[in-house]
Design a protein around this motif. Structure first.
Motif, PDB file in Angstrom:
ATOM      1  N   THR A 139      86.449 -34.563  94.709  1.00 47.27           N
ATOM      2  CA  THR A 139      85.099 -34.374  95.230  1.00 47.27           C
ATOM      3  C   THR A 139      85.068 -34.704  96.710  1.00 47.27           C
ATOM      4  O   THR A 139      85.515 -35.776  97.126  1.00 47.27           O
ATOM      5  N   GLY A 141      82.094 -34.414  99.637  1.00 49.71           N
ATOM      6  CA  GLY A 141      80.719 -34.020  99.927  1.00 49.71           C
ATOM      7  C   GLY A 141      80.060 -33.415  98.701  1.00 49.71           C
ATOM      8  O   GLY A 141      80.084 -33.998  97.613  1.00 49.71           O
ATOM      9  N   ASP A 142      79.491 -32.219  98.849  1.00 52.99           N
ATOM     10  CA  ASP A 142      78.801 -31.569  97.728  1.00 52.99           C
ATOM     11  C   ASP A 142      79.691 -30.558  97.011  1.00 52.99           C
ATOM     12  O   ASP A 142      79.213 -29.713  96.259  1.00 52.99           O
ATOM     13  N   LEU A 143      81.005 -30.669  97.241  1.00 53.75           N
ATOM     14  CA  LEU A 143      81.967 -29.744  96.637  1.00 53.75           C
ATOM     15  C   LEU A 143      82.861 -30.505  95.655  1.00 53.75           C
ATOM     16  O   LEU A 143      83.449 -31.523  95.999  1.00 53.75           O
ATOM     17  N   THR A 144      82.933 -30.021  94.414  1.00 52.69           N
ATOM     18  CA  THR A 144      83.743 -30.673  93.378  1.00 52.69           C
ATOM     19  C   THR A 144      84.702 -29.670  92.761  1.00 52.69           C
ATOM     20  O   THR A 144      84.299 -28.569  92.361  1.00 52.69           O
ATOM     21  N   GLU A 153      82.387 -26.563  91.644  1.00 49.24           N
ATOM     22  CA  GLU A 153      80.935 -26.616  91.782  1.00 49.24           C
ATOM     23  C   GLU A 153      80.573 -26.882  93.238  1.00 49.24           C
ATOM     24  O   GLU A 153      81.197 -27.721  93.896  1.00 49.24           O
ATOM     25  N   VAL A 154      79.582 -26.157  93.716  1.00 50.11           N
ATOM     26  CA  VAL A 154      79.057 -26.355  95.063  1.00 50.11           C
ATOM     27  C   VAL A 154      77.582 -26.705  94.942  1.00 50.11           C
ATOM     28  O   VAL A 154      76.793 -25.914  94.412  1.00 50.11           O
ATOM     29  N   ARG A 155      77.236 -27.917  95.368  1.00 47.98           N
ATOM     30  CA  ARG A 155      75.859 -28.405  95.253  1.00 47.98           C
ATOM     31  C   ARG A 155      75.333 -28.251  93.824  1.00 47.98           C
ATOM     32  O   ARG A 155      74.195 -27.838  93.593  1.00 47.98           O
ATOM     33  N   GLY A 156      76.212 -28.574  92.852  1.00 49.32           N
ATOM     34  CA  GLY A 156      75.835 -28.538  91.448  1.00 49.32           C
ATOM     35  C   GLY A 156      75.883 -27.172  90.801  1.00 49.32           C
ATOM     36  O   GLY A 156      75.631 -27.037  89.598  1.00 49.32           O
ATOM     37  N   ARG A 157      76.230 -26.148  91.570  1.00 49.59           N
ATOM     38  CA  ARG A 157      76.272 -24.781  91.038  1.00 49.59           C
ATOM     39  C   ARG A 157      77.726 -24.335  90.887  1.00 49.59           C
ATOM     40  O   ARG A 157      78.527 -24.470  91.808  1.00 49.59           O
ATOM     41  N   VAL A 214      77.738 -23.281 103.286  1.00 50.50           N
ATOM     42  CA  VAL A 214      76.325 -22.948 103.469  1.00 50.50           C
ATOM     43  C   VAL A 214      76.204 -21.799 104.456  1.00 50.50           C
ATOM     44  O   VAL A 214      75.462 -20.839 104.245  1.00 50.50           O
ATOM     45  N   ASN A 221      83.591 -27.139 105.814  1.00 46.50           N
ATOM     46  CA  ASN A 221      84.597 -27.615 104.859  1.00 46.50           C
ATOM     47  C   ASN A 221      86.004 -27.159 105.244  1.00 46.50           C
ATOM     48  O   ASN A 221      86.882 -27.981 105.481  1.00 46.50           O
TER      49      ASN A 221
END
Length: 238
Positions: A139, A141-144, A153-157, A214, A221
């Motif tokens: 993980t 930032g907002d990337l997992t 997943e990017v920002r939960g999506r 984004v 990233n």
């Protein structure tokens, strides 16, 4: 009572100039590192195996075995982080070092504070990568990236990636801050027997950015390192 003493990280310096060895030794010891030094390639390989340093500072220009030959031998049996010390403006040395598996490079003359900062950043990266690998999830930032479920997943999506896009992203995310040349990415993701060219890497990077950034035109990233290749941002970068 109380905690034990903090273990001093061991750094191996490889350079044939005594003044540089002493300069580096003083600055690294002042910053809490233990230092071992080698003046040529053969001594460097012997000390690397004997001392098991946490990081190696390796000069390119060495008598006998040069820095590239030393790095090539090291990578056969060790994955210790290596920072190459190169001549100012010598991009060919930088690219070749990265292709052979160097983690970073510093040009001479260098600022000792910058060098210490890079060493500490690499050691932090190694520790975090090891912890993430044990969990099977990376993980930043907002990337997992979930290795076991082969999912990103990017920002939960959840985003759909091709197998090669996933491999490329995994390699970059597992080594945040490490610069990869296009040839290095091509060989590690597509294999040494792949007959395509480095434009393949650029195309996949562009597609990855379209899926995870984004603003793909201003990526935060996957960063372009001009004249060299690409890197994934450090975990602490905004």
């Amino acid at each position: 009572m109380g905690g034990g003493k903090r273990v001093r990280e061991k750094i191996l310096i490889v350079d044939d100039e005594d003044t540089i060895l002493e300069f580096l030794r003083i600055n690294l010891e002042k910053n809490g590192f233990t230092v071992v030094a080698a003046g040529d390639g053969k001594e460097a390989l012997r000390l690397a195996r004997q001392e098991q340093p946490r990081c190696i500072l390796l000069d390119v220009m060495l008598p006998g075995l040069d820095g590239f030959e030393v790095l090539r031998e090291l990578r056969k049996t060790m994955d210790v982080p290596v920072i190459m010390l190169t001549a100012k403006g010598d991009d060919i040395d930088k690219i070749l070092g990265l292709e052979l598996g160097a983690d970073d490079y510093v040009t001479k003359p260098f600022n000792p504070r910058e060098l210490v900062a890079r060493i500490k950043a690499i050691l932090r990266r190694v520790e975090k990568t090891a912890a993430n690998s044990e969990e099977g999830v990376i993980t930043v930032g907002d990337l997992t990236l979930d290795l076991e479920r082969h999912r990103v997943e990017v920002r939960g999506r959840v985003v759909d990636l091709t197998p090669k896009e996933f491999e490329l992203l995994e390699l970059l995310m597992a080594n945040p801050g490490k610069v990869f040349s296009r040839d290095a990415l091509l060989s590690q993701v597509w294999g040494y027997d792949y007959f395509g060219d480095t434009k393949t890497v650029d195309v996949h990077i562009r597609r990855l950015r379209e899926k995870i950034e984004v603003d793909p035109s201003s990526p935060v990233n996957i960063i372009t390192v001009w004249g060299v290749g690409y890197k994934f941002r450090e975990r602490d970068d905004v």
